[in-house]
Design an enzyme around this catalytic site. Structure first.
Site, PDB file in Angstrom:
ATOM      1  N   CYS A 322       6.738  79.310  49.407  1.00 41.48           N
ATOM      2  CA  CYS A 322       6.310  78.710  48.141  1.00 41.48           C
ATOM      3  C   CYS A 322       5.355  79.610  47.364  1.00 41.48           C
ATOM      4  O   CYS A 322       5.546  79.856  46.167  1.00 41.48           O
ATOM      5  CB  CYS A 322       5.680  77.348  48.396  1.00 41.48           C
ATOM      6  SG  CYS A 322       4.156  77.384  49.375  1.00 41.48           S
ATOM      7  N   HIS A 373       0.854  73.818  49.558  1.00 38.45           N
ATOM      8  CA  HIS A 373       2.132  74.041  48.864  1.00 38.45           C
ATOM      9  C   HIS A 373       1.890  74.199  47.371  1.00 38.45           C
ATOM     10  O   HIS A 373       0.941  73.636  46.811  1.00 38.45           O
ATOM     11  CB  HIS A 373       3.085  72.873  49.116  1.00 38.45           C
ATOM     12  CG  HIS A 373       4.495  73.160  48.693  1.00 38.45           C
ATOM     13  ND1 HIS A 373       5.318  74.033  49.368  1.00 38.45           N
ATOM     14  CD2 HIS A 373       5.229  72.689  47.653  1.00 38.45           C
ATOM     15  CE1 HIS A 373       6.492  74.082  48.775  1.00 38.45           C
ATOM     16  NE2 HIS A 373       6.463  73.281  47.721  1.00 38.45           N
ATOM     17  N   HIS A 385      10.475  75.302  43.037  1.00 37.32           N
ATOM     18  CA  HIS A 385       9.649  75.756  44.159  1.00 37.32           C
ATOM     19  C   HIS A 385      10.514  76.148  45.349  1.00 37.32           C
ATOM     20  O   HIS A 385      11.650  75.677  45.495  1.00 37.32           O
ATOM     21  CB  HIS A 385       8.636  74.680  44.571  1.00 37.32           C
ATOM     22  CG  HIS A 385       9.220  73.419  45.119  1.00 37.32           C
ATOM     23  ND1 HIS A 385       8.636  72.689  46.129  1.00 37.32           N
ATOM     24  CD2 HIS A 385      10.351  72.734  44.797  1.00 37.32           C
ATOM     25  CE1 HIS A 385       9.353  71.632  46.403  1.00 37.32           C
ATOM     26  NE2 HIS A 385      10.397  71.628  45.604  1.00 37.32           N
TER      27      HIS A 385
END
Length: 411
Positions: A322, A373, A385
């Site tokens: 990510c 994240h 993402h």
């Protein structure tokens, strides 16, 4: 009819002898003679002797007649025995019936309806079956430019099936694959059933994952449409799934389907500099300045949807996690940001979650209080993402999980 016992027969014979003596005494005393018509016990014994000569007890109707004609004092033990047997039979029958009902109810509770892959799941779909990967080309021919690749067991939507090449789409890539590298329709279904693992696929825009199988249970996170997760257990109304290494929870069966752990196509990176073709729909509702370059960043990032997630990776085509994904996207525009999500959250200007614009970074802590994240906002309530190793780079609802922070790098 119940067979006479030995004890009963002995009692009967003893009684007969006694009664016979008594009758003889009475006859001598009173000169009165008795016949079979007025002394039924004599008839009963005579019939017993006749029957016993060559038959087993209970094999002739005469035995029933004999026992029926016995005095009440002699017939009482037999009646009690019969009553006991009848009671036992009734009791046994009732117990068996109740046990059967209870067993049936328990069995019905244990047997739960389960989700299965829909029979039409592979209609207008194909699975790529190749040693490693196959190219997706701009036109039907090996001399055409490559616009993407897809690995073995990749799933594609068949838009137009040709005799040698078919127009397909997958993971944001649209182009042609030679038919010999794909299995279509029922052949794809048979191949998947034998070679691929079943997973849960989210079938609604955003779905809550709960701690327990109840609509009143705590929400752990949200998951977005098209994302796939490992199955822990399928229940009658709820299914337990593994969202990540640290999160597992329950989703309602009404909003999921069962599919397979297929992969999507990967975009081949284009060398040209990206250009913006859209502008923000809404002006920024924040004091932090906004640049239209954020739209260009968002447009550029979505080109890599379908490419793989690789932990620790920073390649937009070969794989990234990510934070590696957003770091590399920004690097291609000349911006250097930190490597990990928690540190990325400390740079730039923080903006309200209600005021985010394309190009902003959205951060998540999944309820732990520690950011783990990051996604890149692209507008219309969505982010792009690098999600998981199973789903790769995807577009998801911004609130697939509750965001904890947003920052703006480009302003």
């Amino acid at each position: 009819m119940i067979k006479p016992s030995k004890k009963w027969l002995a009692l009967c014979l003893t009684t007969t002898m006694f009664m016979g003596t008594l009758c003889t005494y009475s006859a001598q005393a009173e000169q009165t003679y008795y016949s079979d018509e007025n002394v039924s016990i004599t008839s009963a014994i005579d019939r017993y002797i006749a029957v016993n000569g060559g038959m087993e007890f209970g094999q002739m109707d005469e035995m029933q007649v004999a026992t029926d004609s016995l005095p009440a004092a002699l017939s009482t033990p037999l009646d009690a025995e019969e009553t006991t047997e009848e009671t036992t039979e009734e009791s046994t029958e009732e117990t068996t019936e109740e046990t059967t009902e209870e067993t049936t109810e328990e069995t019905q509770d244990d047997v739960q309806p389960t989700l299965t892959v829909a029979a039409d799941y592979f209609d207008n779909k194909a699975i790529v079956v190749t040693g490693s990967y196959v190219n997706i080309r701009e036109a039907a021919g090996t001399d055409s430019s490559v616009v993407g690749t897809i690995d073995n067991n990749g799933l594609v939507i068949v838009e137009e099936k040709g005799s040698e090449w078919s127009l397909v789409s997958s993971g944001g890539v649209r182009g042609y694959i030679k038919n010999e590298f794909m299995k279509f329709g029922s052949d794809a279904a048979s191949y998947a059933a034998s070679n691929l693992k079943q997973v849960v696929e989210i079938n609604t825009a955003s779905l809550r994952v709960r701690l327990a199988a109840s609509e009143t249970s705590d929400v752990l996170t949200n998951v977005s449409q098209g994302s796939k997760y490992d199955i822990i257990n399928i229940g009658a109304e709820w299914t337990n799934i593994k969202v990540s290494d640290s999160i597992s929870g329950f989703v309602k069966n009404d909003y999921i389907i069962i599919s397979y752990n297929t992969v999507n196509a990967k975009v081949v990176e284009k060398p040209q500099t990206p250009t913006a073709d859209t502008t923000p729909v809404n002006p920024p509702a924040t004091d932090v300045p906004y640049s239209e370059l954020g739209v260009e960043v968002a447009n550029y990032a979505v080109q890599f949807v379908g490419n793989p997630y690789v932990y620790g990776g920073t390649s937009l085509t070969e794989g990234a996690d990510c934070s590696g994904f957003v770091m590399r996207v920004y690097a291609d525009f000349g911006y250097s940001i930190p490597r990990t999500a928690d540190v990325q959250a400390t740079v730039g200007a923080e903006v309200a979650l209600t005021a985010v614009q394309p190009g902003d970074l959205i951060f998540y802590d999944h309820g732990t209080g520690s950011i783990d994240h990051v996604g890149l906002y692209i507008g219309n309530g969505q982010i792009v993402h690098a999600s998981t190793s199973r789903t790769g780079i995807i577009i998801a609802d911004m609130y697939y999980s509750t965001p904890c922070k947003a920052t703006r790098i480009i302003y």
